[in-house]
Design a protein around this motif. Structure first.
Motif, mmCIF file in Angstrom:
data_model
loop_
_atom_site.group_PDB
_atom_site.id
_atom_site.type_symbol
_atom_site.label_atom_id
_atom_site.label_comp_id
_atom_site.label_asym_id
_atom_site.label_seq_id
_atom_site.Cartn_x
_atom_site.Cartn_y
_atom_site.Cartn_z
ATOM 1 N N SER A 99 -8.151 1.799 -1.727
ATOM 2 C CA SER A 99 -7.033 0.961 -2.145
ATOM 3 C C SER A 99 -6.214 1.616 -3.249
ATOM 4 O O SER A 99 -5.035 1.313 -3.431
ATOM 5 C CB SER A 99 -7.533 -0.406 -2.597
ATOM 6 O OG SER A 99 -8.433 -0.265 -3.682
ATOM 7 N N SER A 100 -6.820 2.528 -3.981
ATOM 8 C CA SER A 100 -6.115 3.208 -5.070
ATOM 9 C C SER A 100 -5.237 4.358 -4.583
ATOM 10 O O SER A 100 -4.450 4.909 -5.352
ATOM 11 C CB SER A 100 -7.118 3.761 -6.077
ATOM 12 O OG SER A 100 -8.009 4.666 -5.435
ATOM 13 N N TYR A 101 -5.340 4.691 -3.328
ATOM 14 C CA TYR A 101 -4.610 5.841 -2.813
ATOM 15 C C TYR A 101 -3.121 5.550 -2.669
ATOM 16 O O TYR A 101 -2.707 4.445 -2.335
ATOM 17 C CB TYR A 101 -5.154 6.268 -1.459
ATOM 18 C CG TYR A 101 -6.378 7.149 -1.516
ATOM 19 C CD1 TYR A 101 -6.866 7.763 -0.356
ATOM 20 C CD2 TYR A 101 -7.059 7.376 -2.695
ATOM 21 C CE1 TYR A 101 -7.982 8.582 -0.385
ATOM 22 C CE2 TYR A 101 -8.180 8.189 -2.746
ATOM 23 C CZ TYR A 101 -8.639 8.786 -1.586
ATOM 24 O OH TYR A 101 -9.753 9.590 -1.622
ATOM 25 N N ILE A 102 -2.360 6.586 -2.898
ATOM 26 C CA ILE A 102 -0.943 6.606 -2.556
ATOM 27 C C ILE A 102 -0.803 7.582 -1.404
ATOM 28 O O ILE A 102 -1.289 8.709 -1.468
ATOM 29 C CB ILE A 102 -0.058 7.053 -3.737
ATOM 30 C CG1 ILE A 102 -0.008 5.971 -4.799
ATOM 31 C CG2 ILE A 102 1.347 7.397 -3.270
ATOM 32 C CD1 ILE A 102 -1.190 5.884 -5.726
ATOM 33 N N ARG A 106 1.954 2.895 -1.831
ATOM 34 C CA ARG A 106 0.615 2.531 -2.239
ATOM 35 C C ARG A 106 -0.106 1.886 -1.059
ATOM 36 O O ARG A 106 0.473 1.075 -0.348
ATOM 37 C CB ARG A 106 0.650 1.532 -3.398
ATOM 38 C CG ARG A 106 1.043 2.126 -4.718
ATOM 39 C CD ARG A 106 0.828 1.096 -5.839
ATOM 40 N NE ARG A 106 1.165 1.634 -7.142
ATOM 41 C CZ ARG A 106 0.346 2.366 -7.873
ATOM 42 N NH1 ARG A 106 -0.864 2.644 -7.420
ATOM 43 N NH2 ARG A 106 0.728 2.813 -9.053
ATOM 44 N N TRP A 107 -1.353 2.258 -0.872
ATOM 45 C CA TRP A 107 -2.100 1.674 0.237
ATOM 46 C C TRP A 107 -2.384 0.193 -0.015
ATOM 47 O O TRP A 107 -2.449 -0.604 0.900
ATOM 48 C CB TRP A 107 -3.412 2.432 0.435
ATOM 49 C CG TRP A 107 -4.145 2.022 1.660
ATOM 50 C CD1 TRP A 107 -5.293 1.296 1.737
ATOM 51 C CD2 TRP A 107 -3.758 2.322 3.016
ATOM 52 N NE1 TRP A 107 -5.646 1.120 3.054
ATOM 53 C CE2 TRP A 107 -4.731 1.734 3.850
ATOM 54 C CE3 TRP A 107 -2.693 3.014 3.585
ATOM 55 C CZ2 TRP A 107 -4.669 1.841 5.239
ATOM 56 C CZ3 TRP A 107 -2.628 3.104 4.966
ATOM 57 C CH2 TRP A 107 -3.607 2.520 5.782
ATOM 58 N N SER A 108 -2.517 -0.194 -1.263
ATOM 59 C CA SER A 108 -2.946 -1.552 -1.594
ATOM 60 C C SER A 108 -1.820 -2.564 -1.701
ATOM 61 O O SER A 108 -2.067 -3.765 -1.697
ATOM 62 C CB SER A 108 -3.715 -1.547 -2.910
ATOM 63 O OG SER A 108 -2.888 -1.056 -3.957
ATOM 64 N N ASN A 109 -0.588 -2.094 -1.802
ATOM 65 C CA ASN A 109 0.525 -3.045 -1.900
ATOM 66 C C ASN A 109 1.778 -2.379 -1.369
ATOM 67 O O ASN A 109 1.796 -1.183 -1.125
ATOM 68 C CB ASN A 109 0.713 -3.541 -3.342
ATOM 69 C CG ASN A 109 1.119 -2.438 -4.291
ATOM 70 O OD1 ASN A 109 2.068 -1.703 -4.050
ATOM 71 N ND2 ASN A 109 0.374 -2.321 -5.385
ATOM 72 N N PRO A 110 2.840 -3.166 -1.185
ATOM 73 C CA PRO A 110 4.019 -2.617 -0.482
ATOM 74 C C PRO A 110 4.907 -1.700 -1.301
ATOM 75 O O PRO A 110 5.962 -1.299 -0.840
ATOM 76 C CB PRO A 110 4.792 -3.883 -0.086
ATOM 77 C CG PRO A 110 3.848 -5.010 -0.233
ATOM 78 C CD PRO A 110 2.921 -4.611 -1.342
ATOM 79 N N ARG A 111 4.490 -1.340 -2.510
ATOM 80 C CA ARG A 111 5.369 -0.514 -3.342
ATOM 81 C C ARG A 111 5.621 0.827 -2.681
ATOM 82 O O ARG A 111 4.681 1.503 -2.251
ATOM 83 C CB ARG A 111 4.763 -0.297 -4.721
ATOM 84 C CG ARG A 111 5.684 0.447 -5.674
ATOM 85 C CD ARG A 111 5.040 0.655 -7.024
ATOM 86 N NE ARG A 111 5.926 1.395 -7.925
ATOM 87 C CZ ARG A 111 5.553 1.868 -9.097
ATOM 88 N NH1 ARG A 111 4.313 1.676 -9.534
ATOM 89 N NH2 ARG A 111 6.414 2.517 -9.854
#
Length: 121
Positions: free
Chosen positions: A29-32, A51-56
Motif C-alpha cells: 500500500s505504501s508503493y507509488i 499511489r497504490w493506496s489512494n487515487p493521488r
C-alpha cells in the motif's frame, strides 16, 4: 515485486492506446507506481505516477490532460491510458515502483522491461 509493461504498438497521431503494467508479487500500500519513457537518443523521463493506496496522481507537463494513470487492484495491474498521442510520445515505456511520491527515476526500483510505443504523424 516484478513488473512487466506491455501494450505498446504503432499508432497514428491522435489515436489512443492503453499500456498495462502487470505485477507478480505483492504491491504494498505504501508503493507509488510510476511510468517513465525513453525516446530515441534522449534520457529517460517521468510520465506519470500514482499511489497504490489512494487515487493521488501526478503527471509530467507534457502529458497532463492526455494521459491517465489508474489501477486494477484485483488484477495487480497499473494502466497508462494514452489519448491524443503525438509523434513526440514515441518511446519505450517502463513501469517501476517507489516508496516516494516523486518524479525522480533514481527513487524507483523493480524496473520492468519496457514496451515500445511508436506514433506516426
Amino acid at each position: 515485486v516484478q513488473l512487466q509493461a506491455f501494450g505498446g504498438g504503432v499508432v497514428q497521431a491522435g489515436d489512443s492506446l492503453r499500456l498495462s503494467c502487470a505485477a507478480s508479487g505483492r504491491i504494498y500500500s505504501s508503493y507509488i507506481m510510476g511510468w517513465f519513457r525513453r525516446a530515441p537518443g534522449k534520457d529517460r523521463e517521468f510520465v506519470a505516477a500514482m499511489r497504490w493506496s489512494n487515487p493521488r496522481t501526478m503527471y509530467a507537463d507534457s502529458v497532463r490532460g492526455r494521459f491517465t494513470v489508474s489501477k486494477d487492484s484485483a488484477k495487480n495491474t497499473v494502466y497508462l491510458q494514452m489519448n491524443s498521442v503525438k509523434p513526440e510520445d514515441t518511446a519505450v515505456y517502463y513501469c517501476a515502483a517507489s516508496i516516494q511520491f516523486t518524479m525522480q527515476a533514481r527513487e524507483y526500483f523493480n524496473w520492468g522491461q519496457g514496451t515500445l510505443v511508436t506514433v506516426s504523424s
